[in-house]
Scaffold this active site. Structure first.
Site, PDB file in Angstrom:
ATOM      1  CE  LYS A  22      -2.587   2.767   3.325  1.00 24.69           C
ATOM      2  NZ  LYS A  22      -1.431   3.545   3.841  1.00 24.69           N
ATOM      3  CG  ASN A  23       2.421   2.883   3.539  1.00 23.83           C
ATOM      4  OD1 ASN A  23       1.246   3.204   3.336  1.00 23.83           O
ATOM      5  ND2 ASN A  23       2.931   2.752   4.770  1.00 23.83           N
ATOM      6  CB  CYS A 116      -5.071   6.864  10.210  1.00 25.62           C
ATOM      7  SG  CYS A 116      -5.637   5.453   9.263  1.00 25.62           S
ATOM      8  NE  ARG A 121      -0.187  10.466   9.940  1.00 27.77           N
ATOM      9  CZ  ARG A 121      -0.600   9.443   9.185  1.00 27.77           C
ATOM     10  NH1 ARG A 121      -1.854   9.121   9.132  1.00 27.77           N
ATOM     11  NH2 ARG A 121       0.276   8.747   8.481  1.00 27.77           N
ATOM     12  CG  ASP A 306       2.380   1.732   9.310  1.00 28.34           C
ATOM     13  OD1 ASP A 306       1.976   2.638  10.048  1.00 28.34           O
ATOM     14  OD2 ASP A 306       2.652   1.895   8.109  1.00 28.34           O
ATOM     15  NE  ARG A 398      -7.159   5.099   4.089  1.00 29.59           N
ATOM     16  CZ  ARG A 398      -6.260   5.617   4.908  1.00 29.59           C
ATOM     17  NH1 ARG A 398      -6.609   5.982   6.105  1.00 29.59           N
ATOM     18  NH2 ARG A 398      -5.023   5.814   4.532  1.00 29.59           N
TER      19      ARG A 398
HETATM   20  C1  UD1 Z   1       4.263   6.965   6.378  1.00 33.68           C
HETATM   21  C2  UD1 Z   1       3.315   5.828   6.166  1.00 33.68           C
HETATM   22  C3  UD1 Z   1       2.644   5.440   7.471  1.00 33.68           C
HETATM   23  C4  UD1 Z   1       3.667   5.184   8.554  1.00 33.68           C
HETATM   24  C5  UD1 Z   1       4.660   6.332   8.660  1.00 33.68           C
HETATM   25  C6  UD1 Z   1       5.812   6.044   9.602  1.00 33.68           C
HETATM   26  C7  UD1 Z   1       2.600   6.222   3.899  1.00 33.68           C
HETATM   27  C8  UD1 Z   1       1.508   6.643   2.987  1.00 33.68           C
HETATM   28  N1  UD1 Z   1       2.314   6.250   5.216  1.00 33.68           N
HETATM   29  O1  UD1 Z   1       3.497   8.083   6.792  1.00 33.68           O
HETATM   30  O2  UD1 Z   1       1.867   4.272   7.221  1.00 33.68           O
HETATM   31  O3  UD1 Z   1       3.024   5.025   9.790  1.00 33.68           O
HETATM   32  O4  UD1 Z   1       5.220   6.606   7.359  1.00 33.68           O
HETATM   33  O5  UD1 Z   1       6.485   4.915   9.187  1.00 33.68           O
HETATM   34  O6  UD1 Z   1       3.666   5.830   3.473  1.00 33.68           O
HETATM   35  N2  UD1 Z   1       6.823  14.486  10.520  1.00 33.68           N
HETATM   36  C9  UD1 Z   1       7.038  15.820  10.762  1.00 33.68           C
HETATM   37  N3  UD1 Z   1       6.942  16.683   9.703  1.00 33.68           N
HETATM   38  C10 UD1 Z   1       6.696  16.274   8.437  1.00 33.68           C
HETATM   39  C11 UD1 Z   1       6.502  14.900   8.200  1.00 33.68           C
HETATM   40  C12 UD1 Z   1       6.575  14.024   9.272  1.00 33.68           C
HETATM   41  O7  UD1 Z   1       7.266  16.230  11.891  1.00 33.68           O
HETATM   42  O8  UD1 Z   1       6.648  17.112   7.529  1.00 33.68           O
HETATM   43  C13 UD1 Z   1       6.910  13.525  11.654  1.00 33.68           C
HETATM   44  C14 UD1 Z   1       5.581  12.782  11.866  1.00 33.68           C
HETATM   45  O9  UD1 Z   1       4.721  13.500  12.704  1.00 33.68           O
HETATM   46  C15 UD1 Z   1       6.038  11.477  12.460  1.00 33.68           C
HETATM   47  C16 UD1 Z   1       7.412  11.241  11.795  1.00 33.68           C
HETATM   48  O10 UD1 Z   1       7.815  12.506  11.282  1.00 33.68           O
HETATM   49  O11 UD1 Z   1       6.238  11.600  13.854  1.00 33.68           O
HETATM   50  C17 UD1 Z   1       7.397  10.251  10.687  1.00 33.68           C
HETATM   51  O12 UD1 Z   1       6.358  10.546   9.790  1.00 33.68           O
HETATM   52  P1  UD1 Z   1       6.430  10.161   8.261  1.00 33.68           P
HETATM   53  O13 UD1 Z   1       7.483   9.152   8.019  1.00 33.68           O
HETATM   54  O14 UD1 Z   1       6.449  11.395   7.441  1.00 33.68           O
HETATM   55  O15 UD1 Z   1       5.017   9.494   8.049  1.00 33.68           O
HETATM   56  P2  UD1 Z   1       4.149   9.513   6.756  1.00 33.68           P
HETATM   57  O16 UD1 Z   1       5.036   9.596   5.551  1.00 33.68           O
HETATM   58  O17 UD1 Z   1       3.023  10.473   6.838  1.00 33.68           O
END
Ligand code: UD1
Length: 421
Positions: A22-23, A116, A121, A306, A398
């Site tokens: 999915k990701n 979610c 986030r 996850d 999803r």
């Molecule tokens: C992706 C995955 C999600 C998984 C997560 C962490 C997808 C679509 N989703 O989400 O399933 O749980 O990685 O492995 O691939 N953060 C910031 N600022 C930002 C972006 C992130 O502070 O601009 C923080 C987030 O709050 C979190 C951490 O960084 O604590 C990691 O988040 P991130 O790896 O970006 O998660 P996603 O890419 O949204």
């Protein structure tokens, strides 16, 4: 309202095949916007996030053909048009349209991403990277306007303050057709990042270092069509491994890459879970006694956030006490109250989850509070005595391809009830 009804306590056996990740696919589909030819994807999971992305792509002017688990996308008709909040908000990964539209058109008007609720986030790292590459940003209502003011986006040296999957991929998407070189430092190293880089390189991009902390991208003028096999979903695989250890009497999980799951498997081994790892499958035996362990999530290759929720019902089967600490999403605890309602001895204590096992679970009415919490509810329902009704199942659909069929094939008594009160 749809719901899943499970009559628990039945032993499961047989084999289950893991679908494409999915990701990965939620990034691969927006990445195709950058191609100047047809791109085909094989191994696409049958999940509602893919349906939503196809809908968005078609609205923008792409031609999409779907046949079984293959997708053929011709992005050449994609128009530089606003993609407002409504459709975009149905999933978190819609933020990848920021990077791909910026890379193709130098501008984008896209609604803010949904997904979610795991606590805060933010997407500040994505936006900082785009800014460093020459984009300006303004918000209008629930939409984000990104623009390079008629110029081509340019390469930049970017240090990510936090390791972020989304920000790393989004920066790659914006950079592949940028003018000059982009270097991403402190990049995330998840397998899905390598998968996206592989697709982009097969389209003619120059991305080096994906899977390490430093990714270098030399911008190119044009990208062509290609064909790509999506990697197996390591989170779906981990979910079925946990389920097999909880209620299985010998289950083989096929289409798994063990090296993507090392942090998770090491934890199961510490619990005493007996399994045999082969080239692309894992056989999980029927388990006797399991030992309670503590789990702490961290970025790849650590224990994936996850998988924190899907492993929780299995932990409840083990003897002893333990804690679960999610260092990525501290508020990812929606499953805890639901499991407690089923009779588990589990609670949130400050920034940790604390549990004592073994707990006997009883079927009741529970909610899928988010996607992976939903997976935890399914496993708990299979373990429980009596009937479990799970609502809010849209979250589960999803991200878990054909979950009802896959579980029925293993012998589960599970039904998706449509239109129930
Ligand atoms: C992706 C995955 C999600 C998984 C997560 C962490 C997808 C679509 N989703 O989400 O399933 O749980 O990685 O492995 O691939 N953060 C910031 N600022 C930002 C972006 C992130 O502070 O601009 C923080 C987030 O709050 C979190 C951490 O960084 O604590 C990691 O988040 P991130 O790896 O970006 O998660 P996603 O890419 O949204």
């Amino acid at each position: 309202m749809r719901k899943i009804v499970i009559n628990g306590g039945r032993p499961l056996k047989g084999s289950v095949t893991i679908s494409g990740a999915k990701n990965s696919v939620v990034a691969l589909i927006p990445a195709i916007i950058l191609a100047d030819g047809i791109v085909s994807l094989d191994g696409v999971p049958d999940i509602s996030d893919v349906d939503s992305l196809i809908d968005i792509m078609e609205t923008m002017g792409a031609t999409v053909k779907r046949s079984g688990d293959s997708l053929e996308i011709d992005p050449r008709g994609v128009k530089d048009m606003p993609m407002p909040f409504g459709k975009i908000n149905s999933l978190r990964a819609s933020y990848y349209f920021y990077g791909s539209l910026l890379g193709r058109f130098g501008q984008a008007i896209v609604g803010l991403p949904g997904g979610c609720d795991l606590g805060p986030r933010p997407i500040d790292l994505h936006l900082k990277a785009f800014e460093a590459m020459g984009a300006t940003m303004t918000y209008e209502g629930q939409n984000m306007h990104l623009s390079t003011n008629g110029k081509r986006i340019h390469g930049a040296h970017i240090f990510m303050d936090t390791v972020s999957v989304g920000a790393t991929i989004n920066t790659m998407l914006a950079a592949v057709k940028a003018k000059g070189r982009t270097v991403i430092e402190n990049a995330a190293r998840e397998p899905e990042i390598i998968d996206v880089a592989t697709l982009l390189n097969n389209m003619g991009a120059h991305v080096r270092g994906a899977g390490t902390e430093v990714i270098t991208i030399e911008g190119v003028d044009k990208l062509h069509g290609t064909r790509h096999q999506v990697i197996p979903d390591r989170i779906e695989a981990g979910t079925y491994i946990a389920l097999a250890a909880a209620v299985g009497e010998g289950i083989r999980i096929d289409n798994v890459l063990y090296e993507h799951l090392e942090g998770f498997i090491a934890k199961l081994e510490a619990m005493g879970v007996r399994m045999t790892v082969s080239e692309d499958s894992i056989f999980v035996e029927k388990q006797d006694k399991l030992k309670a362990v503590s789990v702490k999530t961290s970025p790849y290759p650590g224990f994936a956030t996850d998988l924190q929720q899907p492993i929780t019902p299995l932990l409840l089967k083990a003897e002893g006490t333990g804690t679960i600490t999610d260092t990525i999403y501290e508020k990812r605890v929606g499953h805890v109250q639901e499991l407690a309602n089923m009779g588990a001895d589990i609670r949130v204590l400050g920034s940790r989850i604390s549990y004592q096992g073994p707990s006997k679970l009883n079927g009741t009415h529970v909610k899928a509070t988010d996607l992976r919490a939903g997976a935890a509810m399914v496993i708990a329902g299979l373990m429980a005595e009596g009937q479990t009704e799970i609502t809010n199942i849209e979250f589960i659909l999803r991200g878990y391809s054909n979950i009802i069929e896959k579980l029925k094939d293993l012998g589960a008594d599970i039904e998706l009830i449509d239109g129930a009160e």
